[in-house]
Design a protein around this motif. Structure first.
Motif, PDB file in Angstrom:
ATOM      1  N   VAL A 521      21.594 -34.853 -47.602  1.00  0.00           N
ATOM      2  CA  VAL A 521      20.214 -35.207 -47.961  1.00  0.00           C
ATOM      3  C   VAL A 521      19.803 -34.469 -49.229  1.00  0.00           C
ATOM      4  CG1 VAL A 521      17.793 -35.011 -47.258  1.00  0.00           C
ATOM      5  CG2 VAL A 521      19.501 -35.831 -45.625  1.00  0.00           C
ATOM      6  N   GLU A 522      20.100 -33.168 -49.274  1.00  0.00           N
ATOM      7  CA  GLU A 522      19.744 -32.374 -50.455  1.00  0.00           C
ATOM      8  C   GLU A 522      20.522 -32.837 -51.688  1.00  0.00           C
ATOM      9  OE1 GLU A 522      20.555 -28.445 -49.110  1.00  0.00           O
ATOM     10  OE2 GLU A 522      18.765 -28.337 -47.830  1.00  0.00           O
ATOM     11  N   GLN A 523      21.784 -33.196 -51.467  1.00  0.00           N
ATOM     12  CA  GLN A 523      22.642 -33.625 -52.574  1.00  0.00           C
ATOM     13  C   GLN A 523      22.188 -34.960 -53.154  1.00  0.00           C
ATOM     14  OE1 GLN A 523      26.797 -33.644 -51.445  1.00  0.00           O
ATOM     15  NE2 GLN A 523      27.351 -35.030 -53.107  1.00  0.00           N
ATOM     16  N   SER A 524      21.729 -35.867 -52.265  1.00  0.00           N
ATOM     17  CA  SER A 524      21.363 -37.217 -52.712  1.00  0.00           C
ATOM     18  C   SER A 524      19.906 -37.326 -53.134  1.00  0.00           C
ATOM     19  CB  SER A 524      21.641 -38.230 -51.593  1.00  0.00           C
ATOM     20  OG  SER A 524      20.887 -37.905 -50.439  1.00  0.00           O
ATOM     21  N   LEU A 525      19.153 -36.252 -52.964  1.00  0.00           N
ATOM     22  CA  LEU A 525      17.721 -36.260 -53.273  1.00  0.00           C
ATOM     23  C   LEU A 525      17.517 -36.523 -54.763  1.00  0.00           C
ATOM     24  CD1 LEU A 525      15.220 -35.774 -51.478  1.00  0.00           C
ATOM     25  CD2 LEU A 525      15.096 -33.469 -52.423  1.00  0.00           C
ATOM     26  N   GLY A 526      16.760 -37.565 -55.085  1.00  0.00           N
ATOM     27  CA  GLY A 526      16.421 -37.833 -56.478  1.00  0.00           C
ATOM     28  C   GLY A 526      17.486 -38.555 -57.275  1.00  0.00           C
ATOM     29  N   THR A 527      18.640 -38.884 -56.659  1.00  0.00           N
ATOM     30  CA  THR A 527      19.685 -39.601 -57.406  1.00  0.00           C
ATOM     31  C   THR A 527      19.279 -41.060 -57.598  1.00  0.00           C
ATOM     32  OG1 THR A 527      20.856 -40.095 -55.350  1.00  0.00           O
ATOM     33  CG2 THR A 527      21.548 -38.136 -56.574  1.00  0.00           C
ATOM     34  N   SER A 528      19.771 -41.656 -58.674  1.00  0.00           N
ATOM     35  CA  SER A 528      19.452 -43.058 -58.958  1.00  0.00           C
ATOM     36  C   SER A 528      20.739 -43.820 -59.205  1.00  0.00           C
ATOM     37  CB  SER A 528      18.537 -43.151 -60.178  1.00  0.00           C
ATOM     38  OG  SER A 528      18.258 -44.502 -60.466  1.00  0.00           O
ATOM     39  N   THR A 529      21.083 -44.692 -58.283  1.00  0.00           N
ATOM     40  CA  THR A 529      22.273 -45.529 -58.408  1.00  0.00           C
ATOM     41  C   THR A 529      21.904 -46.954 -58.010  1.00  0.00           C
ATOM     42  OG1 THR A 529      22.947 -45.149 -56.107  1.00  0.00           O
ATOM     43  CG2 THR A 529      23.782 -43.596 -57.777  1.00  0.00           C
ATOM     44  N   LEU A 530      22.876 -47.844 -58.124  1.00  0.00           N
ATOM     45  CA  LEU A 530      22.647 -49.224 -57.693  1.00  0.00           C
ATOM     46  C   LEU A 530      22.291 -49.253 -56.205  1.00  0.00           C
ATOM     47  CD1 LEU A 530      22.780 -52.223 -58.506  1.00  0.00           C
ATOM     48  CD2 LEU A 530      25.181 -52.212 -57.865  1.00  0.00           C
ATOM     49  N   ALA A 531      22.961 -48.408 -55.412  1.00  0.00           N
ATOM     50  CA  ALA A 531      22.704 -48.364 -53.962  1.00  0.00           C
ATOM     51  C   ALA A 531      21.269 -47.911 -53.677  1.00  0.00           C
ATOM     52  CB  ALA A 531      23.701 -47.429 -53.282  1.00  0.00           C
ATOM     53  N   THR A 532      20.811 -46.841 -54.365  1.00  0.00           N
ATOM     54  CA  THR A 532      19.449 -46.342 -54.100  1.00  0.00           C
ATOM     55  C   THR A 532      18.400 -47.366 -54.516  1.00  0.00           C
ATOM     56  OG1 THR A 532      19.451 -45.185 -56.238  1.00  0.00           O
ATOM     57  CG2 THR A 532      20.116 -43.916 -54.304  1.00  0.00           C
ATOM     58  N   SER A 551       4.334 -46.491 -41.676  1.00  0.00           N
ATOM     59  CA  SER A 551       3.886 -45.157 -42.100  1.00  0.00           C
ATOM     60  C   SER A 551       4.965 -44.506 -42.957  1.00  0.00           C
ATOM     61  CB  SER A 551       3.617 -44.279 -40.874  1.00  0.00           C
ATOM     62  OG  SER A 551       4.852 -43.898 -40.289  1.00  0.00           O
ATOM     63  N   ASP A 552       4.550 -43.473 -43.679  1.00  0.00           N
ATOM     64  CA  ASP A 552       5.496 -42.777 -44.554  1.00  0.00           C
ATOM     65  C   ASP A 552       6.550 -42.017 -43.753  1.00  0.00           C
ATOM     66  OD1 ASP A 552       6.261 -41.948 -47.265  1.00  0.00           O
ATOM     67  OD2 ASP A 552       5.756 -39.947 -46.533  1.00  0.00           O
ATOM     68  N   THR A 553       6.227 -41.616 -42.530  1.00  0.00           N
ATOM     69  CA  THR A 553       7.178 -40.858 -41.696  1.00  0.00           C
ATOM     70  C   THR A 553       8.453 -41.664 -41.458  1.00  0.00           C
ATOM     71  OG1 THR A 553       5.308 -39.816 -40.568  1.00  0.00           O
ATOM     72  CG2 THR A 553       7.472 -39.602 -39.521  1.00  0.00           C
ATOM     73  N   GLY A 554       8.265 -42.893 -40.983  1.00  0.00           N
ATOM     74  CA  GLY A 554       9.430 -43.735 -40.698  1.00  0.00           C
ATOM     75  C   GLY A 554      10.157 -44.166 -41.954  1.00  0.00           C
ATOM     76  N   ILE A 555       9.404 -44.555 -42.994  1.00  0.00           N
ATOM     77  CA  ILE A 555      10.023 -45.015 -44.245  1.00  0.00           C
ATOM     78  C   ILE A 555      10.833 -43.894 -44.882  1.00  0.00           C
ATOM     79  CG2 ILE A 555       9.525 -45.774 -46.601  1.00  0.00           C
ATOM     80  CD1 ILE A 555       9.194 -48.004 -44.584  1.00  0.00           C
ATOM     81  N   SER A 556      10.290 -42.674 -44.870  1.00  0.00           N
ATOM     82  CA  SER A 556      11.004 -41.539 -45.493  1.00  0.00           C
ATOM     83  C   SER A 556      12.283 -41.216 -44.733  1.00  0.00           C
ATOM     84  CB  SER A 556      10.095 -40.306 -45.527  1.00  0.00           C
ATOM     85  OG  SER A 556       8.968 -40.548 -46.335  1.00  0.00           O
ATOM     86  N   ALA A 557      12.196 -41.243 -43.389  1.00  0.00           N
ATOM     87  CA  ALA A 557      13.397 -40.971 -42.583  1.00  0.00           C
ATOM     88  C   ALA A 557      14.469 -42.028 -42.849  1.00  0.00           C
ATOM     89  CB  ALA A 557      13.035 -40.939 -41.108  1.00  0.00           C
ATOM     90  N   LEU A 558      14.049 -43.304 -42.932  1.00  0.00           N
ATOM     91  CA  LEU A 558      14.987 -44.395 -43.195  1.00  0.00           C
ATOM     92  C   LEU A 558      15.637 -44.221 -44.575  1.00  0.00           C
ATOM     93  CD1 LEU A 558      16.186 -47.118 -42.317  1.00  0.00           C
ATOM     94  CD2 LEU A 558      14.159 -48.244 -43.272  1.00  0.00           C
ATOM     95  N   ARG A 559      14.814 -43.859 -45.566  1.00  0.00           N
ATOM     96  CA  ARG A 559      15.338 -43.637 -46.928  1.00  0.00           C
ATOM     97  C   ARG A 559      16.385 -42.527 -46.932  1.00  0.00           C
ATOM     98  NH1 ARG A 559      10.888 -42.415 -49.249  1.00  0.00           N
ATOM     99  NH2 ARG A 559      10.423 -44.388 -50.290  1.00  0.00           N
ATOM    100  N   ARG A 560      16.089 -41.410 -46.251  1.00  0.00           N
ATOM    101  CA  ARG A 560      17.013 -40.274 -46.256  1.00  0.00           C
ATOM    102  C   ARG A 560      18.347 -40.626 -45.607  1.00  0.00           C
ATOM    103  NH1 ARG A 560      12.157 -37.341 -45.229  1.00  0.00           N
ATOM    104  NH2 ARG A 560      12.507 -37.430 -42.985  1.00  0.00           N
ATOM    105  N   VAL A 561      18.291 -41.327 -44.469  1.00  0.00           N
ATOM    106  CA  VAL A 561      19.526 -41.664 -43.750  1.00  0.00           C
ATOM    107  C   VAL A 561      20.389 -42.613 -44.586  1.00  0.00           C
ATOM    108  CG1 VAL A 561      20.483 -42.831 -41.724  1.00  0.00           C
ATOM    109  CG2 VAL A 561      18.567 -41.268 -41.450  1.00  0.00           C
ATOM    110  N   CYS A 567      25.705 -41.739 -50.198  1.00  0.00           N
ATOM    111  CA  CYS A 567      26.318 -40.586 -50.875  1.00  0.00           C
ATOM    112  C   CYS A 567      27.638 -40.213 -50.201  1.00  0.00           C
ATOM    113  CB  CYS A 567      25.339 -39.412 -50.847  1.00  0.00           C
ATOM    114  SG  CYS A 567      25.938 -37.949 -51.698  1.00  0.00           S
ATOM    115  N   ARG A 568      27.686 -40.315 -48.871  1.00  0.00           N
ATOM    116  CA  ARG A 568      28.913 -39.980 -48.119  1.00  0.00           C
ATOM    117  C   ARG A 568      30.015 -40.991 -48.408  1.00  0.00           C
ATOM    118  NH1 ARG A 568      31.345 -38.353 -43.116  1.00  0.00           N
ATOM    119  NH2 ARG A 568      32.490 -40.073 -42.162  1.00  0.00           N
ATOM    120  N   ASN A 569      29.650 -42.256 -48.452  1.00  0.00           N
ATOM    121  CA  ASN A 569      30.656 -43.320 -48.585  1.00  0.00           C
ATOM    122  C   ASN A 569      30.281 -44.249 -49.735  1.00  0.00           C
ATOM    123  OD1 ASN A 569      32.590 -45.273 -48.200  1.00  0.00           O
ATOM    124  ND2 ASN A 569      32.274 -45.466 -46.014  1.00  0.00           N
ATOM    125  N   PRO A 570      30.491 -43.802 -50.991  1.00  0.00           N
ATOM    126  CA  PRO A 570      30.055 -44.613 -52.142  1.00  0.00           C
ATOM    127  C   PRO A 570      30.752 -45.963 -52.247  1.00  0.00           C
ATOM    128  CG  PRO A 570      31.384 -42.724 -52.853  1.00  0.00           C
ATOM    129  CD  PRO A 570      31.115 -42.531 -51.406  1.00  0.00           C
TER     130      PRO A 570
END
Length: 1103
Positions: A521-532, A551-561, A567-570
Motif C-alpha cells: 500500500v505504501e509502495q503503490s501510494l500516489g503511483t500513476s500507471t495505466l492500471a491505476t 462513502s469514502d471509507t469503502g471507496i478508499s479501501a477498494l482503491r488500496r486493495v 503493484c504485486r502482479n503488474p
C-alpha cells in the motif's frame, strides 16, 4: 557411444552384420542395409527389425564387439550412428587398450579388464551428461535413435519414449513414440515403409484420451487440422500425463507467459525430465486440492489411518507432506481432509512402534494420531526437523510445559475472540488500512433484534459453533461432508470473512507474509500507471447501490486493495470484474484479508481469468459446454450451437454470479465457491439452465433466451438474509413483475448439489487442461486471420500462401524460444498488443528465415546483405520486423515489377540500410507491455500511414561511389550459380562501364576549365577496372569486403566522387535483356515455401 558390456550371440541365421575391421580382441561391424548398397530384401527386413525391436544391437548401424581368441563369447561394447563416430571409438581402443592387453595371461583377465575400462568410460560420461531416466542404458539407446531419425537441434531434450501403434488411416504402424521438450515424434519402419511424424507441442489443438469400437483406448492428438491416434501403449495413463504436462508447459512458456514465471520447477527447458514432470503434475494436483500456495511441492506421501475424534474411528487415507504443510485426505468415501501448517505444530510425540503410530500435537490443545505408517520413524523425524522441534529426551520431558503454555494462549483467545487473528501471524496494520469488514461498519448486527431472520441467523451461528467444537476451528479444522452441508445451507454473516479465508487458503498466505500488504500500500501510494487510471475509472461502478461504496471509507479501501494487487502482479495489473469481486470481499473481510482473498482467487482458484484475453474464463466456458452436453441432452437437442451459453455465462464466471444476482443471494454462491472452487459455479450454472429448461426450449431466438434468464435472476431471493432493504439490491421495478414467483438461493444451491454434485474436481481440472489447448489455439488462429486480412491488402500473395508464410514466421519466432528461457523473442511477444505486433522477429531470427525464402539465394544467414535488408524493412527502426513488413519485402522480390525489384536492391545501398555501423548490432526494441500507452504517438503514426504517398523513383537520392561499387557486388551475388551466370556478369560489367563513362562526360561538360586529363580518367579507369574485376569475384569474397569498402571511402575523396541517380541505373539495366529476363523470371512460391518448411528445423540444427 560406449555401451555397458553385454554378451551377445554372434552367429545368427540371417547374417545381419558385415565385418568392417577386426583384430585379435575387437571386431567392428556394419549393419546390413546401411552404408554402401541397400542390402536388398535383407536390408528391408533388418530395417523393420530395427524399428520394432528395442535393442542397441538391432538399432545402431555400427557396433564394436570384444572377444578373445580362445573364447566363442562376444561382448558388445560400443555402437554408433555414423562411420566417423564408430571409427573414433575404434582408434581409441587401438591406441589405449591394445598394448595393455598383451600383458595379461588369461582370457578371463583380458575380458574383465576391458569390461571394467568400458564401464569406467560410461561412468565418466555420466558425470558430465544431463540427468537421464530410470534405466540409463536403454535411455542412451533411445536418445541415439531419436537424434538419428529426427535430426533435431542437439539442444532438444528427450524426456521419455514409448512403444506404441500409430494409426495412419485404418492401418496401425508399430513403432516408437518420442516425447521431447518441444516436440512429439513418432517413427516406424516396416518392410521399407517409413513413417516419420514431428509435431511441436505449440501446434496441438486437442490432446485427449478416447476409445471407440476399433481402439479400446488411445490418445488422440489434433494438429494442423489432422487427427493422430496412438494406441497399444503399455502405460497409457502415464504417457498421457507426460504429454499433457509437456503441452501445458509449452503453452504457458510460449503463449501465456503471465502464469509461467510462477512455475520454477520447469524453468529450464534443457533440464526437464520425465520424473520432474510427474512430480510437477502431482504437486499441482496436491496444491489444488488443499488450496496451498504455489511455492509448495509434494515431497512425501504415506498411507496411514487417522483417528477421527468426532466419529470415534480410524479413517484410511494418505499423509501428504510439503515444505510447510502436513495434509491428510481420506480415501474411504468419508470426504474428510485436514491441513496442518508446520507453524501450528508444537510437538511430535515419541512414535509407538507396536502400531507404527505417531502423534502430532498442534496449537489449540489438539492432537492428531496417525497409525499404520510404514516409515513412521522417518516421518516423525522429518516433521520435527521442518517444525524446528528437537527430538531429544529433554525436549520430550518439557512437552507438558509447552502444552501448558499453549493452553494459556487458548484460554486467552477464548476470552478475547477479537485477538484470534494473531494466531495467523498478523502484524499491527498501518493506520491508513481499514481493520474492520465494511459490513460490520455499515450494518452492525442488532443483538436485541429478535425478528425471524435474525433468529435464523443466530441458529446458523450456533450450528457452526457446534461444528467448531467437534471438528476444530482455524487452520487445522477437519473438512468433512458435514462442513459442505453447512455451506450449502448458508454461512452466517458474522463468520463469512473467517470461513472465506480458511477455505481459500488465504489465511496461510497472510500468516506467512506479515506486513506485506501494508508495504505494498505504501509502495503503490500516489503511483500513476495505466492500471491505476482504470481503477479510478471503475471505483464508483462497484456495487454503487451499497451504502459502503457511497462513502469514502469503502471507496478508499477498494482503491488500496486494487492498487496494491496491481503493484504485486503488474502482468495482470487490473482487469474489469476485479472491482466487483473485491467490493464483495471487503464487505465481509478486513482490508488485508480482502487483499489475500483476491490473491487466492486471481492466482490459484481462477487462473488466467484476469488478463487481457480472459483465457481462464474462456476455458471454463468450454468446460461448461462439455458439462451441458453430458448433463442436459434435452437442451442440446434443441440448441445445437452451444456458443450462446458461452457468451451468456461469461459474466457468471468472471464475477461468480455477483453481477447477475442480488448481493444478498450472490454471497451464498461465493460461500460455495471458496469451499468447492469452480466446480460450485459450474454446478449452479447447470442448475439455472435446468430450472429454465422448458422456457429455453420453447424460445425462438437468442434474445428471448437472454430475457428468460434475466427474469429468472431478478426473481432469485434470499429469504433468510438479515440485511436491511437499504443494502439489498432487488430493484423496485422488478419486484412487481416478479412477485408471482420467486426462487430462494438456498434451494437453488441445494438443488445444484443434489443433481450435479457428482461432478468431481479432478474431472473439471482435466477438462480445463484439455480445453485450454483448444481455446488458446482458437485465439491464435483469430490473430492469424486478422493479420492475414490486414496484410493481404498490400501484397499479391493469396490467402493460402499468406497462411503458410505466417506459420513459418511464427515458427521462426518460436525456434529462438524453444531452448532458452531468456530469449529476447519471448520478451517481444505480448498478446495484449495489436495483432501485427504480437509476433516479431529480431535480426538473427529474420536472417535465418529470409535466407530460406528469398528467391535468388543472395543472402546467407550471416550475410551483411541480410542486415541491410533487415534495416530497410524495419520502418520504425525498433530492431524488430513484423509479418507485414516481412511479407511486403518478399512480395516485391517475388511478384514486383523489374523496376520495383531494382528499386528494392538500390535502396539496400542507401541510408538507413547501408550507412549504419556494420557490426550487426540492432537497436534495442522499446519497452513493451503494460506501461502507460502514448496514445498521441499511436495516433500520429496512424495518421502518417494514411497520408503516406507512393514513393516515386525521382524521390530516391543519388547513389555514391562506395554504394555503387557495393551495388554491383550485390548483383554479382544474385547472379552467382545461375545457368546464364557468365552472360549476366558481362552485362553488369557493361552497364557499369557505360555509367562511369556517362558520368565522366557529364562532369566534363559541367566544368568550364578542364584540369589535366590524366587525373580524372585515371580515377574513372580505376573504377572501371574494379567493376570488371568484380565480374569474377565470388559472392563470399565480395560480401566480406563490403564492410571495408563502406567505411574506407574517406572524406578525402568527397570532392572527386561521382554518383548516379536511380533513373540512370534503371535505364542502363533495361538495355540488357539478360538482366531483365532474369528479374522477370517467375518464382515458384509454393515450392519455395515447402522447401523452407522442411529446412527450417535443419537450419537451426546445423547452425
Amino acid at each position: 557411444m560406449w555401451l555397458k558390456p553385454e554378451e551377445i550371440l554372434l552367429k545368427n541365421a540371417f547374417k545381419l552384420w558385415v565385418t568392417e575391421k577386426d583384430n585379435e580382441y575387437f571386431v567392428l561391424q556394419r549393419r546390413r542395409g546401411y552404408g554402401e548398397g541397400g542390402g536388398g530384401l535383407t536390408g528391408l527386413l533388418v530395417g523393420t527389425l530395427d524399428t520394432v525391436l528395442d535393442s542397441t544391437s538391432k538399432v545402431a548401424p555400427y557396433r564394436i564387439l570384444h572377444h578373445t581368441p580362445d573364447s566363442q563369447v562376444y561382448w558388445s561394447i560400443a555402437c554408433g550412428v555414423t562411420k566417423e563416430e564408430i571409427f573414433q571409438h575404434w582408434d581409441w581402443l587401438q591406441q589405449n587398450i591394445m598394448r595393455t592387453l598383451s600383458v595379461f595371461d588369461s582370457s578371463e583377465d583380458i575380458t574383465s579388464f576391458v569390461q571394467g575400462k568400458i564401464r569406467g568410460l560410461i561412468a565418466e560420461e555420466g558425470k558430465t551428461s544431463l540427468v537421464l531416466e530410470d534405466d540409463p542404458e536403454k535411455f542412451r539407446e533411445a536418445l541415439l535413435r531419436f537424434e538419428k531419425w529426427f535430426e533435431l537441434p542437439p539442444e532438444e531434450k528427450l524426456v521419455t519414449y514409448y512403444s506404441c501403434s500409430y494409426w495412419k488411416g485404418k492401418v496401425p504402424c508399430q513403432g516408437w513414440l518420442y516425447l521431447s521438450t518441444n516436440f512429439l515424434c513418432f517413427y516406424s519402419y516396416l518392410l521399407g515403409a517409413e513413417v516419420k511424424l514431428v509435431i511441436s507441442w505449440d501446434e496441438i489443438w486437442r490432446l485427449e484420451k478416447t476409445s471407440n469400437v476399433i481402439l479400446t483406448e488411445s490418445i488422440h492428438v489434433l494438429a494442423h487440422g489432422e487427427d493422430h491416434y496412438f494406441s497399444m501403449l503399455l502405460h497409457l495413463n502415464e504417457t498421457f500425463v507426460i504429454m499433457e504436462q509437456l503441452a501445458d508447459y509449452s503453452i504457458k512458456r510460449l503463449f501465456d507467459k503471465e502464469a509461467f514465471q510462477r512455475t520454477p520447477a520447469l524453468s529450464d527447458p534443457l533440464q526437464i525430465t520425465k520424473r520432474g514432470l510427474e512430480a510437477h503434475a502431482k504437486s499441482e494436483q496436491f496444491r489444488t486440492f488443499f488450496r496451498l500456495p504455489k511455492e509448495e511441492n509434494l515431497l512425501e506421501v504415506h498411507e496411514s489411518f487417522l483417528w477421527v475424534p468426532f466419529s470415534h474411528f480410524n479413517t484410511l487415507g494418505k499423509i501428504c507432506l510439503s515444505e510447510n504443510y502436513l495434509c491428510f485426505a481420506s480415501q474411504d468415501g468419508s470426504q474428510c481432509h485436514i491441513i496442518i501448517p508446520m507453524r501450528e505444530v508444537v510437538n511430535v510425540e515419541k512414535p509407538d512402534s507396536s502400531s507404527r503410530a505417531l502423534t502430532v500435537c498442534v496449537r489449540g490443545k489438539r492432537a492428531l494420531r496417525f497409525s499404520e505408517v510404514r516409515d513412521y520413524q522417518r516421518l516423525a523425524n522429518t516433521i520435527r526437523s521442518r517444525c524446528g522441534i528437537s527430538a531429544s529426551p529433554q525436549h520430550s520431558a518439557s512437552s507438558e510445559a509447552i502444552r501448558g503454555e499453549c493452553q494459556s494462549l487458548i484460554n486467552h483467545f477464548e476470552d478475547n475472540p477479537e485477538d484470534v487473528t494473531l494466531m495467523v501471524g498478523q502484524k499491527d496494520s498501518s493506520k491508513a488500512v481499514s481493520t474492520e469488514a465494511l459490513m460490520t461498519v455499515f450494518h452492525p448486527q442488532d443483538v436485541e433484534n429478535l425478528d425471524p431472520k435474525m433468529l435464523k441467523e443466530k441458529m446458523k451461528e450456533q450450528s457452526w459453533n457446534i461444528h467448531f467444537s467437534e471438528y476444530g476451528r482455524g487452520t487445522s479444522m477437519f473438512f468433512t461432508r458435514k462442513t459442505r452441508d453447512l455451506i450449502v445451507r448458508g454461512v452466517p454473516e458474522a463468520l463469512r470473512g473467517e470461513l472465506w479465508m480458511l477455505f481459500s487458503g488465504a489465511v496461510n498466505d497472510m500468516a506467512t507474509h506479515p506486513g506485506y500488504y501494508t508495504e505494498l500500500v505504501e509502495q503503490s501510494l500516489g503511483t500513476s500507471t495505466l492500471a491505476t487510471d482504470e481503477i479510478e475509472r471503475d471505483l464508483h461502478r462497484s456495487l454503487p447501490e451499497h451504502p459502503a461504496f457511497q462513502s469514502d471509507t469503502g471507496i478508499s479501501a477498494l482503491r488500496r486493495v486494487l492498487t496494491a494487487y496491481a503493484c504485486r502482479n503488474p502482468k495482470i495489473g487490473y482487469c474489469q470484474a476485479m472491482n466487483i469481486l473485491t467490493s464483495v470481499l471487503l464487505l465481509y473481510a478486513k482490508e488485508e484479508e480482502a487483499f489475500w482473498l483476491l490473491v487466492a482467487v486471481c492466482e490459484r482458484m481462477l487462473p488466467d481469468y484476469f488478463n487481457r484475453r480472459i483465457i481462464g474464463a474462456l476455458v471454463d466456458q468450454a468446460v461448461f459446454e462439455d458439462l451441458i452436453r453430458d448433463n442436459l441432452p434435452q437442451l442440446v437437442e434443441h440448441m445445437t450451437d452451444l456458443s450462446f451459453f458461452s457468451s451468456v455465462s461469461l459474466s457468471w464466471f468472471l464475477t461468480l454470479f455477483i453481477s447477475v444476482l442480488p448481493i444478498e443471494s450472490a454471497v451464498n454462491v461465493v460461500d460455495c465457491f471458496f469451499y468447492d472452487g469452480i466446480k460450485a459455479i459450474l454446478q449452479l450454472g447447470l442448475a439455472v439452465l435446468d430450472y429454465n429448461m422448458d422456457a429455453l426450449i420453447s424460445c425462438h431466438d437468442d434474445a428471448e433466451a437472454v430475457t428468460i434468464l434475466n427474469k429468472f435472476f431478478d426473481s432469485v431471493t434470499n429469504k433468510d438474509s438479515p440485511l436491511p432493504p437499504t443494502v439489498q439490491q432487488a430493484s423496485v421495478g422488478n419486484n412487481d413483475k416478479a412477485s408471482h414467483f420467486s426462487v430462494d438461493i438456498s434451494e437453488l444451491i441445494r438443488e445444484a448439489y443434489e443433481k450435479y454434485g457428482s461432478i468431481r474436481s479432478e474431472e473439471v481440472e482435466s477438462s480445463r487442461k484439455r480445453n485450454k489447448l483448444y481455446v488458446i489455439q482458437t485465439l491464435e488462429d483469430t490473430t492469424k486471420q486478422n493479420v492475414i486480412r490486414v496484410v493481404s491488402q498490400d501484397v499479391r500473395f493469396n490467402a493460402s500462401q499468406l497462411d503458410e508464410l505466417y506459420n513459418l514466421f511464427k515458427r521462426q519466432h518460436f525456434l529462438s524460444c524453444y531452448w532458452t528461457m531468456k530469449s529476447p523473442a519471448l520478451l517481444h511477444h505480448d498478446p495484449s498488443l495489436a495483432y501485427l505486433e504480437q509476433y516479431q522477429l529480431g535480426f538473427q531470427q529474420f536472417s535465418l528465415l529470409f535466407s530460406l525464402l528469398e528467391p535468388w539465394a543472395f543472402c546467407t544467414t550471416k550475410s551483411t546483405l541480410s542486415l541491410w535488408v533487415f534495416r530497410l524493412i524495419d520502418e520504425n527502426q525498433d530492431g524488430l520486423v513484423n509479418f507485414k513488413e516481412f511479407c511486403c519485402a518478399l512480395d516485391t522480390l517475388y511478384s514486383g515489377s523489374f523496376t520495383n525489384k531494382l528499386k528494392f536492391l538500390f535502396k539496400l545501398h542507401l541510408p538507413p540500410a547501408f550507412d549504419l555501423p556494420e557490426d550487426g548490432v540492432i537497436k534495442k526494441s522499446p519497452e513493451r507491455g503494460r506501461g502507460k500507452v502514448d496514445l498521441q504517438a499511436y495516433l500520429k503514426q496512424w495518421q502518417n500511414e494514411i497520408l503516406k504517398k507512393e514513393e516515386t523513383i525521382k524521390d530516391l537520392p543519388r547513389i555514391n561511389q562506395t554504394q555503387f561499387i557495393q551495388f554491383s557486388k550485390t548483383l554479382y551475388n544474385i547472379f552467382h550459380g545461375d545457368p546464364e551466370e557468365e552472360l549476366l556478369y558481362r552485362a553488369v560489367a557493361h552497364v557499369t562501364s557505360l555509367l562511369l563513362r556517362m558520368e565522366e562526360v557529364g562532369r566534363r561538360l559541367q566544368e568550364p576549365s578542364s584540369p589535366p586529363e590524366s587525373a580524372k580518367p585515371a580515377n574513372t579507369a580505376a573504377a572501371e577496372e574494379s567493376s570488371t574485376e568484380e565480374a569474377s569475384t565470388t559472392p563470399e569474397s565480395s560480401d566480406t569486403s563490403s564492410s571495408h569498402n563502406s567505411q574506407d571511402a574517406g572524406p578525402d575523396l568527397t570532392e572527386t566522387e561521382w554518383s548516379f541517380s536511380f533513373e540512370q541505373v534503371l535505364a542502363s539495366l533495361l538495355n540488357e535483356p539478360a538482366i531483365v529476363s532474369f528479374f522477370d523470371r517467375p518464382v515458384d512460391i509454393q515450392a519455395k515455401v515447402a522447401q523452407a518448411r522442411v529446412a527450417q528445423l535443419k537450419l537451426k540444427a546445423n547452425k
